[in-house]
Design a protein around this motif. Structure first.
Motif, PDB file in Angstrom:
ATOM      1  N   LYS A 418      42.786  35.443  32.089  1.00  0.00           N
ATOM      2  CA  LYS A 418      44.236  35.198  32.184  1.00  0.00           C
ATOM      3  C   LYS A 418      44.527  34.218  33.310  1.00  0.00           C
ATOM      4  CE  LYS A 418      48.344  38.064  33.118  1.00  0.00           C
ATOM      5  NZ  LYS A 418      49.215  37.984  31.977  1.00  0.00           N
ATOM      6  N   ASP A 419      45.359  33.200  32.979  1.00  0.00           N
ATOM      7  CA  ASP A 419      45.761  32.287  34.056  1.00  0.00           C
ATOM      8  C   ASP A 419      47.274  32.269  34.164  1.00  0.00           C
ATOM      9  OD1 ASP A 419      47.036  30.054  32.570  1.00  0.00           O
ATOM     10  OD2 ASP A 419      45.045  29.794  31.685  1.00  0.00           O
ATOM     11  N   PHE A 420      47.789  31.643  35.210  1.00  0.00           N
ATOM     12  CA  PHE A 420      49.240  31.596  35.437  1.00  0.00           C
ATOM     13  C   PHE A 420      49.668  30.128  35.486  1.00  0.00           C
ATOM     14  CE2 PHE A 420      47.314  35.381  37.013  1.00  0.00           C
ATOM     15  CZ  PHE A 420      48.114  36.382  36.493  1.00  0.00           C
ATOM     16  N   GLY A 423      50.552  26.977  30.344  1.00  0.00           N
ATOM     17  CA  GLY A 423      50.775  27.613  29.045  1.00  0.00           C
ATOM     18  C   GLY A 423      50.630  26.638  27.893  1.00  0.00           C
ATOM     19  N   ILE A 424      50.769  27.179  26.679  1.00  0.00           N
ATOM     20  CA  ILE A 424      50.566  26.348  25.480  1.00  0.00           C
ATOM     21  C   ILE A 424      51.741  26.618  24.542  1.00  0.00           C
ATOM     22  CG2 ILE A 424      49.000  25.895  23.536  1.00  0.00           C
ATOM     23  CD1 ILE A 424      46.866  27.395  25.287  1.00  0.00           C
ATOM     24  N   PRO A 425      52.392  25.557  24.014  1.00  0.00           N
ATOM     25  CA  PRO A 425      53.482  25.800  23.055  1.00  0.00           C
ATOM     26  C   PRO A 425      52.954  26.562  21.829  1.00  0.00           C
ATOM     27  CG  PRO A 425      53.323  23.465  23.642  1.00  0.00           C
ATOM     28  CD  PRO A 425      52.145  24.150  24.243  1.00  0.00           C
ATOM     29  N   TYR A 437      41.056  18.575  19.297  1.00  0.00           N
ATOM     30  CA  TYR A 437      42.495  18.813  19.434  1.00  0.00           C
ATOM     31  C   TYR A 437      42.846  19.121  20.880  1.00  0.00           C
ATOM     32  CZ  TYR A 437      47.203  20.528  19.062  1.00  0.00           C
ATOM     33  OH  TYR A 437      48.554  20.682  19.239  1.00  0.00           O
ATOM     34  N   ARG A 438      43.846  18.396  21.393  1.00  0.00           N
ATOM     35  CA  ARG A 438      44.333  18.678  22.733  1.00  0.00           C
ATOM     36  C   ARG A 438      45.848  18.764  22.660  1.00  0.00           C
ATOM     37  NH1 ARG A 438      43.007  15.606  27.331  1.00  0.00           N
ATOM     38  NH2 ARG A 438      42.544  17.630  28.240  1.00  0.00           N
ATOM     39  N   VAL A 439      46.458  19.674  23.414  1.00  0.00           N
ATOM     40  CA  VAL A 439      47.914  19.790  23.375  1.00  0.00           C
ATOM     41  C   VAL A 439      48.492  18.471  23.879  1.00  0.00           C
ATOM     42  CG1 VAL A 439      49.921  21.040  24.251  1.00  0.00           C
ATOM     43  CG2 VAL A 439      47.806  22.275  23.720  1.00  0.00           C
ATOM     44  N   PRO A 447      42.076  15.832  32.414  1.00  0.00           N
ATOM     45  CA  PRO A 447      40.929  15.225  31.729  1.00  0.00           C
ATOM     46  C   PRO A 447      40.316  16.216  30.735  1.00  0.00           C
ATOM     47  CG  PRO A 447      40.329  15.884  33.954  1.00  0.00           C
ATOM     48  CD  PRO A 447      41.782  16.148  33.815  1.00  0.00           C
ATOM     49  N   GLY A 448      39.691  15.710  29.712  1.00  0.00           N
ATOM     50  CA  GLY A 448      39.030  16.603  28.759  1.00  0.00           C
ATOM     51  C   GLY A 448      38.866  15.922  27.424  1.00  0.00           C
ATOM     52  N   LEU A 449      38.022  16.507  26.571  1.00  0.00           N
ATOM     53  CA  LEU A 449      37.742  15.895  25.277  1.00  0.00           C
ATOM     54  C   LEU A 449      38.248  16.747  24.110  1.00  0.00           C
ATOM     55  CD1 LEU A 449      34.050  14.749  25.815  1.00  0.00           C
ATOM     56  CD2 LEU A 449      36.083  13.343  25.872  1.00  0.00           C
ATOM     57  N   GLY A 450      38.693  17.965  24.387  1.00  0.00           N
ATOM     58  CA  GLY A 450      39.152  18.831  23.296  1.00  0.00           C
ATOM     59  C   GLY A 450      38.006  19.338  22.442  1.00  0.00           C
TER      60      GLY A 450
HETATM   61  P1  ADP Z   1      39.582  20.178  26.958  1.00  0.00           P
HETATM   62  O1  ADP Z   1      40.060  21.136  27.986  1.00  0.00           O
HETATM   63  O2  ADP Z   1      38.322  19.485  27.336  1.00  0.00           O
HETATM   64  O3  ADP Z   1      40.636  19.250  26.486  1.00  0.00           O
HETATM   65  P2  ADP Z   1      39.200  22.463  25.201  1.00  0.00           P
HETATM   66  O4  ADP Z   1      38.684  22.447  23.802  1.00  0.00           O
HETATM   67  O5  ADP Z   1      38.544  23.364  26.159  1.00  0.00           O
HETATM   68  O6  ADP Z   1      39.185  20.965  25.651  1.00  0.00           O
HETATM   69  O7  ADP Z   1      40.735  22.825  25.109  1.00  0.00           O
HETATM   70  C1  ADP Z   1      41.522  22.236  24.119  1.00  0.00           C
HETATM   71  C2  ADP Z   1      42.968  22.110  24.563  1.00  0.00           C
HETATM   72  O8  ADP Z   1      43.528  23.415  24.699  1.00  0.00           O
HETATM   73  C3  ADP Z   1      43.140  21.504  25.914  1.00  0.00           C
HETATM   74  O9  ADP Z   1      43.193  20.105  25.837  1.00  0.00           O
HETATM   75  C4  ADP Z   1      44.456  22.080  26.379  1.00  0.00           C
HETATM   76  O10 ADP Z   1      45.504  21.322  25.826  1.00  0.00           O
HETATM   77  C5  ADP Z   1      44.474  23.450  25.748  1.00  0.00           C
HETATM   78  N1  ADP Z   1      44.051  24.533  26.662  1.00  0.00           N
HETATM   79  C6  ADP Z   1      42.839  25.132  26.731  1.00  0.00           C
HETATM   80  N2  ADP Z   1      42.838  26.098  27.648  1.00  0.00           N
HETATM   81  C7  ADP Z   1      44.064  26.122  28.197  1.00  0.00           C
HETATM   82  C8  ADP Z   1      44.707  26.928  29.207  1.00  0.00           C
HETATM   83  N3  ADP Z   1      44.054  27.897  29.868  1.00  0.00           N
HETATM   84  N4  ADP Z   1      46.009  26.674  29.484  1.00  0.00           N
HETATM   85  C9  ADP Z   1      46.692  25.700  28.828  1.00  0.00           C
HETATM   86  N5  ADP Z   1      46.150  24.912  27.877  1.00  0.00           N
HETATM   87  C10 ADP Z   1      44.858  25.120  27.549  1.00  0.00           C
END
Ligand code: ADP
Length: 489
Positions: A418-420, A423-425, A437-439, A447-450
């Protein structure tokens, strides 16, 4: 005939056709049972005037004064009227359309002594006429060609769209064989269709080709249904034809694009595979040298901090390259699993250690652990947990706390992180397991590759586990997964 000749009236009493008589002034002198039934009331003999219904209307629905009723007209003019249409209303306010045939009656000296009227109920006929008109207008205005034919394949009706689609007017085709529209090499198709129709089968969305008057072949989709008469006997078929020439061209184009996309996608996958392999080798040796340096470098050396940071960076780089390699392996079914009996508590501890080592901004609080045995791949499950923990840190830049717990729920171990953070829509949650897929809202900020979640979801599914995500924007997220516990542990 005399209007009040009781013996003659007896003849009409039981007639199924409504009949009544009036005297010369219009007072009703006789009515039969059929008339009473049609009016829904029994008028008062010698008191009710002109008609047994107290409310009557013209066919267009406007009220008709009783003294202007056809019976009154016939008596006033001393002339019979034939089949005048009107509407009568019953006391229960239901209305019936009728045709009336009022006739004056004269005595032997040609003096008007009354009149008789025959009333024919045409309500159901009017209704079916209205239905017919409605169906006809649906057929006329349809965007599909609607054609009917008999069981010999002779065209019996042809709507406007059929004219536009095939170029023939109704006069040119009605009475001719439907084969006029069928290319020579498809004539047997029609025999087959007629056979199926005569066996009460329906042919739906049958894609074929037909010929227009100009000799052009068009692609059409046909739906053919049997037409039955009132006795249920099949007497022909209705054909609904839709021109799908453009649709087919679009379908072909789409298919071509799909093939091209698939080829491109494969190129991309091949390239990613190659690139990640090529990156992996120098990266592994750079990491090994750096780790050596990290081990030997004195704390008071000027480069000490740089080496520490380089170790963190190279570990991140290694994780990215490994994720990319895993994706290639998942695609080709080569992701290997070394399954063994294991205690998940060790995995939690290891994972917490390695993530702590990467970040000093957050404290990871272990809220609960449970001592159960699982059957799984130690490295892969640690990878899942590492991914959840490092995401929890990455996506909560303004928080300093992450909570982790593992609980037993029936025969499953449920682990949650759990984090604070941000969040994610809600609408993005379902898409999180997709590759790359990245939000969108935060993809440029972090940074990240999804790929981490895609790989994690794959690993969990290979362990018969389930991934669950709960999240609220600006409040934080909980990533949970459940794994089956080995029975008896
Ligand atoms: P990355 O983090 O490298 O982009 P992930 O596959 O681990 O790739 O995550 C995919 C997407 O999910 C992220 O780009 C982010 O938008 C969302 N996400 C993952 N974990 C969290 C989290 N703890 N809080 C908010 N968004 C998250």
């Amino acid at each position: 005939m005399v209007y009040n000749d009781k013996r003659l009236m007896v003849l009409f009493e039981d007639s199924p056709i409504a009949v009544y008589t009036c005297d010369a002034e219009g007072y009703i002198t006789f009515f039969n049972e059929a008339a009473a039934k049609l009016w829904g009331r029994r008028p008062q003999i010698n008191q009710d005037l002109w008609c047994g219904s107290s409310k009557v209307y013209y066919p267009d629905g406007t009220a008709m004064p009783l003294k202007a009723s056809p019976m009154a007209m016939a008596l006033h003019s001393s002339k019979p009227l034939n089949g005048v249409e009107m509407i009568i209303e019953r006391p229960d306010r239901t209305q019936h359309s009728v045709l009336v045939y009022p006739r004056p009656i004269f005595d032997a000296d040609d003096v008007l002594i009354g009149g008789h009227n025959t009333v024919i109920d045409i309500t159901s006929q009017k209704k079916s006429e209205a239905n017919q008109a409605m169906l006809a207008s649906i057929i006329t205005s349809s965007d599909d060609a609607i054609i009917s034919k008999n069981l010999q394949g002779i065209i019996t009706s042809w709507n406007d769209t059929a004219t536009q689609m095939f170029g023939y007017t109704p006069e040119e085709v009605i009475g001719k064989s439907i084969k006029l529209l069928i290319p020579e090499d498809r004539h047997s198709e029609e025999d087959d269709i007629l056979y199926r129709i005569s066996n009460d089968e329906r042919v739906r969305h049958y894609e074929t080709e037909r010929l227009t008057k100009a000799g052009k072949l068009i692609k059409i989709s046909l739906t053919i249904s049997p037409i039955k008469n009132q006795n249920g006997t099949i007497i022909g078929a209705s054909k609904i034809a839709r021109n799908i020439t453009e649709e087919i061209a679009i379908r072909l184009k789409l298919k071509k694009y799909m093939n091209e996309l698939e080829a491109l996608n494969k190129h991309k996958d091949d390239f990613m595979n190659l690139a990640s392999h090529e990156l992996k080798t120098p990266l592994t040796s750079a990491k090994a040298y750096l780790q050596l340096l990290d081990r030997f470098i004195e704390k008071d050396h000027r480069g000490y901090e740089f080496v520490k940071r380089a170790v963190v960076s190279i570990s991140r780089l290694e994780k990215l390259v490994n994720d990319l390699l895993d994706i290639s392996k998942i695609k080709t079914g080569q992701l290997q699993y070394n399954m063994e009996m294991l205690n998940f508590n060790e995995i939690i501890k290891n994972s917490m250690d390695s993530v702590k080592h990467l970040s000093n901004t957050h404290s990871i609080v272990l809220k609960n652990m449970t001592d159960v045995t699982l059957y799984g791949d130690r490295v892969r499950l640690e990878q899942v947990l590492n991914n959840f923990l490092s995401n929890a840190i990455k996506y909560s830049p303004n928080a300093d706390r992450i909570e982790i717990e593992a609980n037993r729920e029936a025969d499953m171990l449920v682990v949650s992180v759990k984090d604070f953070g941000i969040g994610i829509p809600q609408d993005s949650i379902d898409r999180l397991g997709e590759r790359y897929y990245r939000v969108e809202d935060n993809s440029s900020e972090f940074p990240g590759l999804g790929v981490g979640l895609f790989v994690s979801a794959e690993i969990l599914s290979r362990h018969n586990g389930k991934l669950m995500i709960e999240s609220e924007v600006n409040k934080g997220s909980t990533f949970k997964f459940s794994l089956p516990i080995v029975k008896g542990s």
